[in-house]
Scaffold this active site. Sequence first.
Site, PDB file in Angstrom:
ATOM      1  N   GLN A 175       0.750  -1.379   0.124  1.00  0.00           N
ATOM      2  CA  GLN A 175       0.098   0.042   0.075  1.00  0.00           C
ATOM      3  C   GLN A 175       0.886   1.319   0.007  1.00  0.00           C
ATOM      4  OE1 GLN A 175      -3.275   1.110  -0.259  1.00  0.00           O
ATOM      5  NE2 GLN A 175      -2.739   3.149   0.162  1.00  0.00           N
ATOM      6  N   GLN A 177       0.299   4.658  -1.214  1.00  0.00           N
ATOM      7  CA  GLN A 177       0.100   5.800  -0.928  1.00  0.00           C
ATOM      8  C   GLN A 177      -0.038   6.220   0.485  1.00  0.00           C
ATOM      9  OE1 GLN A 177      -4.192   6.799  -2.052  1.00  0.00           O
ATOM     10  NE2 GLN A 177      -3.649   9.251  -2.191  1.00  0.00           N
ATOM     11  N   PRO A 302      -6.003  -1.806   5.321  1.00  0.00           N
ATOM     12  CA  PRO A 302      -6.252  -0.662   6.255  1.00  0.00           C
ATOM     13  C   PRO A 302      -7.039   0.266   5.718  1.00  0.00           C
ATOM     14  CG  PRO A 302      -3.890  -0.505   5.061  1.00  0.00           C
ATOM     15  CD  PRO A 302      -4.484  -1.873   4.695  1.00  0.00           C
ATOM     16  N   GLY A 304     -10.531   1.153   2.768  1.00  0.00           N
ATOM     17  CA  GLY A 304     -11.753   0.591   2.213  1.00  0.00           C
ATOM     18  C   GLY A 304     -11.311   0.162   0.650  1.00  0.00           C
ATOM     19  N   MET A 306      -8.153   1.155  -2.480  1.00  0.00           N
ATOM     20  CA  MET A 306      -7.059   1.581  -3.171  1.00  0.00           C
ATOM     21  C   MET A 306      -6.985   1.735  -4.705  1.00  0.00           C
ATOM     22  SD  MET A 306      -4.445   3.658  -2.606  1.00  0.00           S
ATOM     23  CE  MET A 306      -3.386   4.282  -3.923  1.00  0.00           C
ATOM     24  N   GLU A 307      -6.974   2.798  -5.492  1.00  0.00           N
ATOM     25  CA  GLU A 307      -7.283   3.131  -6.728  1.00  0.00           C
ATOM     26  C   GLU A 307      -5.978   2.481  -7.518  1.00  0.00           C
ATOM     27  OE1 GLU A 307      -6.966   5.321  -4.486  1.00  0.00           O
ATOM     28  OE2 GLU A 307      -6.289   7.199  -5.353  1.00  0.00           O
ATOM     29  N   HIS A 331     -16.241   4.669  -6.353  1.00  0.00           N
ATOM     30  CA  HIS A 331     -15.047   5.615  -6.052  1.00  0.00           C
ATOM     31  C   HIS A 331     -13.730   5.172  -6.655  1.00  0.00           C
ATOM     32  CE1 HIS A 331     -13.103   8.396  -3.123  1.00  0.00           C
ATOM     33  NE2 HIS A 331     -12.068   7.648  -3.172  1.00  0.00           N
ATOM     34  N   GLU A 332     -13.460   3.980  -6.212  1.00  0.00           N
ATOM     35  CA  GLU A 332     -12.107   3.485  -6.852  1.00  0.00           C
ATOM     36  C   GLU A 332     -11.862   3.534  -8.379  1.00  0.00           C
ATOM     37  OE1 GLU A 332      -9.937   3.791  -4.449  1.00  0.00           O
ATOM     38  OE2 GLU A 332     -11.192   3.607  -2.757  1.00  0.00           O
ATOM     39  N   HIS A 335     -11.445   7.126  -9.441  1.00  0.00           N
ATOM     40  CA  HIS A 335     -10.081   7.328  -9.564  1.00  0.00           C
ATOM     41  C   HIS A 335      -9.306   7.086 -10.937  1.00  0.00           C
ATOM     42  CE1 HIS A 335      -9.002   9.190  -5.549  1.00  0.00           C
ATOM     43  NE2 HIS A 335      -9.539   8.057  -5.105  1.00  0.00           N
ATOM     44  N   GLU A 354      -9.158  13.543  -4.367  1.00  0.00           N
ATOM     45  CA  GLU A 354     -10.527  12.786  -3.649  1.00  0.00           C
ATOM     46  C   GLU A 354     -11.445  13.578  -3.773  1.00  0.00           C
ATOM     47  OE1 GLU A 354     -10.202   9.828  -2.641  1.00  0.00           O
ATOM     48  OE2 GLU A 354      -8.093   9.780  -2.695  1.00  0.00           O
ATOM     49  N   ASP A 409       0.058  10.873   6.450  1.00  0.00           N
ATOM     50  CA  ASP A 409      -0.941   9.951   7.078  1.00  0.00           C
ATOM     51  C   ASP A 409      -1.743  10.577   7.944  1.00  0.00           C
ATOM     52  OD1 ASP A 409      -0.170   8.036   5.012  1.00  0.00           O
ATOM     53  OD2 ASP A 409       1.318   7.237   6.320  1.00  0.00           O
ATOM     54  N   TYR A 417     -12.288  15.100   0.662  1.00  0.00           N
ATOM     55  CA  TYR A 417     -13.283  13.932   0.116  1.00  0.00           C
ATOM     56  C   TYR A 417     -14.799  15.103  -0.168  1.00  0.00           C
ATOM     57  CZ  TYR A 417     -10.475  10.095   0.716  1.00  0.00           C
ATOM     58  OH  TYR A 417      -9.261   9.125   0.660  1.00  0.00           O
ATOM     59  N   ARG A 590      -9.378  -2.473   8.827  1.00  0.00           N
ATOM     60  CA  ARG A 590      -9.776  -1.365   8.258  1.00  0.00           C
ATOM     61  C   ARG A 590      -9.651  -0.198   8.994  1.00  0.00           C
ATOM     62  NH1 ARG A 590     -14.953  -0.062   4.704  1.00  0.00           N
ATOM     63  NH2 ARG A 590     -14.573   2.210   3.842  1.00  0.00           N
ATOM     64  N   LYS A 592     -10.683   2.981   9.017  1.00  0.00           N
ATOM     65  CA  LYS A 592     -11.761   3.879   9.416  1.00  0.00           C
ATOM     66  C   LYS A 592     -12.839   3.292  10.135  1.00  0.00           C
ATOM     67  CE  LYS A 592     -15.754   5.228   6.679  1.00  0.00           C
ATOM     68  NZ  LYS A 592     -16.456   4.503   5.538  1.00  0.00           N
TER      69      LYS A 592
HETATM   70  N1  BES Z   1      -6.835   6.669  -2.392  1.00  0.00           N
HETATM   71  C1  BES Z   1      -7.452   6.578  -1.267  1.00  0.00           C
HETATM   72  C2  BES Z   1      -7.101   5.914  -0.190  1.00  0.00           C
HETATM   73  C3  BES Z   1      -5.750   6.694   0.645  1.00  0.00           C
HETATM   74  C4  BES Z   1      -6.105   7.978   0.572  1.00  0.00           C
HETATM   75  C5  BES Z   1      -4.738   5.967   0.970  1.00  0.00           C
HETATM   76  C6  BES Z   1      -4.772   8.781   1.007  1.00  0.00           C
HETATM   77  C7  BES Z   1      -3.785   6.618   1.477  1.00  0.00           C
HETATM   78  C8  BES Z   1      -3.794   8.112   1.609  1.00  0.00           C
HETATM   79  C9  BES Z   1      -8.835   5.867  -1.630  1.00  0.00           C
HETATM   80  O1  BES Z   1      -9.320   6.071  -2.953  1.00  0.00           O
HETATM   81  C10 BES Z   1      -9.997   5.952  -0.749  1.00  0.00           C
HETATM   82  O2  BES Z   1     -10.312   7.210  -0.580  1.00  0.00           O
HETATM   83  N2  BES Z   1     -10.515   5.082  -0.095  1.00  0.00           N
HETATM   84  C11 BES Z   1     -11.570   5.205   0.730  1.00  0.00           C
HETATM   85  C12 BES Z   1     -12.753   4.777   0.040  1.00  0.00           C
HETATM   86  C13 BES Z   1     -14.004   5.844  -0.063  1.00  0.00           C
HETATM   87  C14 BES Z   1     -15.229   5.328  -0.700  1.00  0.00           C
HETATM   88  C15 BES Z   1     -13.937   7.182   0.669  1.00  0.00           C
HETATM   89  C16 BES Z   1     -11.375   4.417   1.961  1.00  0.00           C
HETATM   90  O3  BES Z   1     -10.502   3.694   1.861  1.00  0.00           O
HETATM   91  O4  BES Z   1     -12.128   4.581   2.964  1.00  0.00           O
HETATM   92 ZN    ZN Z   2     -10.252   8.022  -2.915  1.00  0.00          ZN
END
Ligand code: BES
Ligand code: ZN
Length: 635
Positions: A175, A177, A302, A304, A306-307, A331-332, A335, A354, A409, A417, A590, A592
């Site tokens: 991972q 990003q 970790p 939801g 990753m694109e 969403h993905e 991207h 985002e 991070d 978003y 995860r 979140k």
């Molecule tokens: N690119 C992001 C994940 C990310 C952002 C990883 C910044 C590291 C740093 C991915 O597209 C994302 O936004 N995932 C969200 C899902 C979403 C539906 C809001 C997530 O993982 O919760």
């Molecule tokens: Zn995203």
Amino acid sequence: MKKQALISLFMLLALASCSKNDETAATRETPVTTEQPLLKKAAPDGIKVGKDYHSLANPEEIKVTHISLDLTVDFERKVLAGTAELEITRVNPEKKRLILDTRDLTILSVTADGKDVPYILMEPDPHLGTGLLITVPKKARKITVAYETSPDASGVQWLTPQQTAGKQQPFLFTQAQAIHARSFIPLQDTPKARVTYDAIIRTPKELLAVMSAANDPNTERDGVYEFTMPQPIPSYLIALAVGDLQFKAMGERTGVYAEASWLERAANEFEDTENMLIETEKRYGDYSWGRYDLLILPPSFPFGGMENPRLSFITPTVIAGDKSLVALIAHELAHSWSGNTITNATWRDLWLNEGFTTYLTYRIMEFIYGTDRYNMELVLGAQDLAADIASLPEKDQILAIDLRGRDADDVFSNIPYEKGALFLRELETKIGRENFDAFLLGYFEHFAFQSITTEQFIDYLDDTLLAQYPQELNKERILQWIFQPGIPEGAPGASSDAFAIVDEARDAWLQGALRAGDIDTKNWNYHQWKYFVDKLPAMSIEQMSELDAAFNFTGHQNNEIAHSWLLHAINNDYKVAWDRLYDYLTSIGRNKLVKPLYKALAETPEGKAFAKKAFDVAKAGYHPLTVKANEAYVQ
Ligand code: BES
Ligand code: ZN
């Protein structure tokens, strides 16, 4: 497409092609000076627009254009070992030193066109890692670094067979990003420098490797896998996973990779992916990347999703059985336009990735599932945004956030978003949907395969929408959206008839006018349930028990609803649900979903002791990012 839309699209393209933004602007650093009064007002003092404060690399002097990896995946030692060959171009022919980003890598040798060259590892920086300083001989075109990763690499998770669904084989995923690619590849780890790549990945024979590159679903499983990514991508989109993976097609261009026991369920849950792709292309231009596949990871993933280009990485926690959480796939996928085709130049500009993607997500959900679903998703998004506006310090409510000296991070929130998406929705509302879609199409084409700054976006707006719609749009207000905290007054709202029914029911129950068991929930969908639970106030144990008896929230199998309920269980000291809470925290990684629970538990000594117990058990299975994000709550 209507004639009018075609005409405005044509005008946009014509405008775009004579705009002052060009290729070189993508990597240009523009210091904020007094000649740019608006920017001076907008960006904080001294910030250098376009400077990546999260990389030590020097692509403006010597640029890496292509990476060839040859890596062996060693599950015994938990290391990736091999070589990265970097093709370089001297942007400034005077410059002799190439600086690469690394973190916790063991460098074994550095050669240029086959000959050893001098290199130094700089003093490690806690946020940025260790610069690898290489003296590049004059004529050198290729630099090869032989290296090994650390078992603790921040961007790699190594899972034992026990931590997978099948329990037979180990699993590995990366991972990258925001700035973790440097923990598994020595490279210029900044989104403003794009590279093409190819790779040979050597694994145990029984396993399959997949990457953010062309994957052949029918590849022979022989333990040697080859990949190419011919389009230039930012480093944070380089990704690898290795496991006992199977493939199932969902449509002509779409399919899913997963461990065998998830495969059917995932393919059913996400069967609308191909349609999402088709509907998005209709409005926003051709998909640029060939295939679009999903990779279902173990529950410790970790995020939801990753694109990673051509192959989004997806948490299994969204496989709910009723497609209720597939906005994540939208969403993905989105991207692929906003983020992967046009990329934020630095992490300050993350909202360009985002915010646009969140805006597109809502639109895709409406294309596929209709306006009721669109409205419900909007209300839930607005709720998340309101919570962050209420709790975050003002400096963190700014779209173009000042990240100097901060860990990329640590500043993850709903602002890039949902505030980003709301800003775009305001533009849409002011100029009309068709016109805004035409703008987006032009924007995606204009900056395709470039990495851009917030300021480049504003310049582009100046040349396009602001010139076209002087009556409807106002530059000051746009700058307020981008550079000021909070939400400008008069921003678009969101409302859902389906939620009005839920509000009524909840209120009636809270006022004692209705027993929980008598609420007519027969036709409620996931979103209504989620909204019902999210908006419950502080409650007594009796009230919690009554809801639980009527709706079995403690045993709820939807991970989002379970999450919302468990948060109430912590805040209301409803111990009946704490066994479930323990299971939840020790089976899902995860961030979140787990972080708000740890945070709430940490509020009381008893909660903290419980959190510590769960964390100590869960830790071994958590991703390094989830460990890092939560360990402070259990100290
Ligand atoms: N690119 C992001 C994940 C990310 C952002 C990883 C910044 C590291 C740093 C991915 O597209 C994302 O936004 N995932 C969200 C899902 C979403 C539906 C809001 C997530 O993982 O919760
Ligand atoms: Zn995203």
